[in-house]
Scaffold this active site. Structure first.
Site, short mmCIF file in Angstrom:
data_model
loop_
_atom_site.label_atom_id
_atom_site.label_comp_id
_atom_site.label_asym_id
_atom_site.label_seq_id
_atom_site.Cartn_x
_atom_site.Cartn_y
_atom_site.Cartn_z
N SER A 54 0.87 -1.28 0.07
CA SER A 54 -0.21 0.05 0.05
C SER A 54 0.90 1.42 -0.08
O SER A 54 2.14 1.40 0.28
CB SER A 54 -0.78 0.10 1.43
N1 SAH Z 1 -0.36 -5.32 4.11
C1 SAH Z 1 0.37 -5.60 2.72
C2 SAH Z 1 -0.51 -5.28 1.54
C3 SAH Z 1 -0.71 -6.55 0.80
S1 SAH Z 1 -2.10 -6.41 -0.69
C4 SAH Z 1 1.70 -5.03 2.82
O1 SAH Z 1 1.97 -4.29 3.67
O2 SAH Z 1 2.34 -5.12 1.85
C5 SAH Z 1 -3.23 -7.71 0.13
C6 SAH Z 1 -2.80 -8.89 0.43
O3 SAH Z 1 -4.01 -9.79 0.93
C7 SAH Z 1 -2.15 -9.87 -0.71
O4 SAH Z 1 -1.02 -10.21 -0.59
C8 SAH Z 1 -3.39 -10.90 -1.11
O5 SAH Z 1 -2.65 -11.85 -1.39
C9 SAH Z 1 -3.77 -10.94 0.37
N2 SAH Z 1 -5.23 -11.62 0.63
C10 SAH Z 1 -6.16 -11.39 -0.54
N3 SAH Z 1 -7.19 -12.32 -0.13
C11 SAH Z 1 -6.93 -12.77 1.12
C12 SAH Z 1 -7.53 -13.83 2.12
N4 SAH Z 1 -8.86 -14.25 1.75
N5 SAH Z 1 -6.98 -14.12 3.21
C13 SAH Z 1 -5.49 -13.46 3.38
N6 SAH Z 1 -4.90 -12.83 2.66
C14 SAH Z 1 -5.54 -12.32 1.58
#
Ligand code: SAH
Length: 234
Positions: free
Chosen positions: A82
């Site tokens: 993000s």
């Molecule tokens: N917090 C992260 C942002 C990641 S983007 C950072 O600091 O980099 C969102 C993430 O959510 C992705 O890696 C995606 O694979 C994950 N995601 C999507 N659906 C999900 C689910 N049902 N359970 C766990 N993770 C999930």
């Protein structure tokens, strides 16, 4: 003469090692000042954590020169880290401290979890893509962020064994608020979660659990997150 040369070498070594261990410190401090403080984030714990955690270590190596830009960046597997301001805003909304236990859904690069690890007692983070989960876990180990606990699973169900949590942060957009996450929140606890359609503008909700039956919801701002997916891939 020999002494002068030795002193010079010592200083040169110190200079080089300071610079190489943290070549981006200046960028990081201006990121905090111009992108975060200037937009109204005031919690010193959040500002300090964002000054401490090296964001360039959480992006692919070829993107490290963009790590402190005012935008999200790709981290592989179609996912993104993000925008720094959104990380700071969501962290501040959680209103957590050294006593808190926090659940994060969507580990991704591990950056948000790392920021939280500076502020709270324990971070529990769940990621659905196995490769990202493993990579983040290795990073936490290398950086000795020992209060972060990772799980590869569908975060829709939270992490029941470790509940209840003082706060929950969801970093992927859900069509609705997953009931297990509300259940695993302590009474008085808060959840920050983007809610809306995939790849459209979503609403960042701040939810407060008033009692087992009652929650209060506030819309904080508009955001765009990758979707919360439901099928366990890989
Ligand atoms: N917090 C992260 C942002 C990641 S983007 C950072 O600091 O980099 C969102 C993430 O959510 C992705 O890696 C995606 O694979 C994950 N995601 C999507 N659906 C999900 C689910 N049902 N359970 C766990 N993770 C999930």
């Amino acid at each position: 003469m020999k002494r002068i040369v030795l002193t010079f070498l010592l200083f040169a070594f110190l200079f080089l090692s300071i610079n190489s261990t943290d070549q981006f410190q200046k960028e990081r401090h201006s990121m905090v000042k111009y992108q975060i403080e200037n937009r109204g984030i005031r919690d010193k714990k959040v500002l300090d954590a964002m000054k401490t955690i090296k964001r360039h270590l959480f992006v692919p190596d070829e993107l490290k020169y963009y790590a402190y830009d005012d935008r999200p960046l790709p981290i592989g597997y179609g996912q993104t880290i993000s925008q720094p301001y959104i990380v700071a805003l969501m962290t501040e909304l959680l209103n957590v401290n050294k006593e808190s236990s926090v659940l994060e859904i969507g580990t991704g690069s591990g950056y948000q979890a790392a920021i939280l690890s500076e502020i709270v007692k324990e971070v529990y983070t769940v990621e659905i893509i196995k490769e990202l989960s493993i990579k983040a876990e290795e990073k936490f180990k290398t950086l000795k962020l020992n209060n972060i606990h990772s799980l590869h699973a569908d975060g829709y169900y939270g992490w029941e064994e470790k509940s209840p949590f003082d706060a929950v942060i969801v970093t992927c957009a859900a069509g609705f608020v997953p009931p297990p996450l509300i259940k695993q929140l302590k009474i008085g606890g808060v959840m920050a979660i983007p809610v809306g359609q995939p790849f459209r503008v979503q609403n960042l909700f701040l939810i407060k659990k008033i009692s087992e039956e009652k929650i209060e919801t506030e819309v904080v701002t508009e955001v765009i997150f990758v979707p919360l997916v439901r099928n366990e891939s890989k």
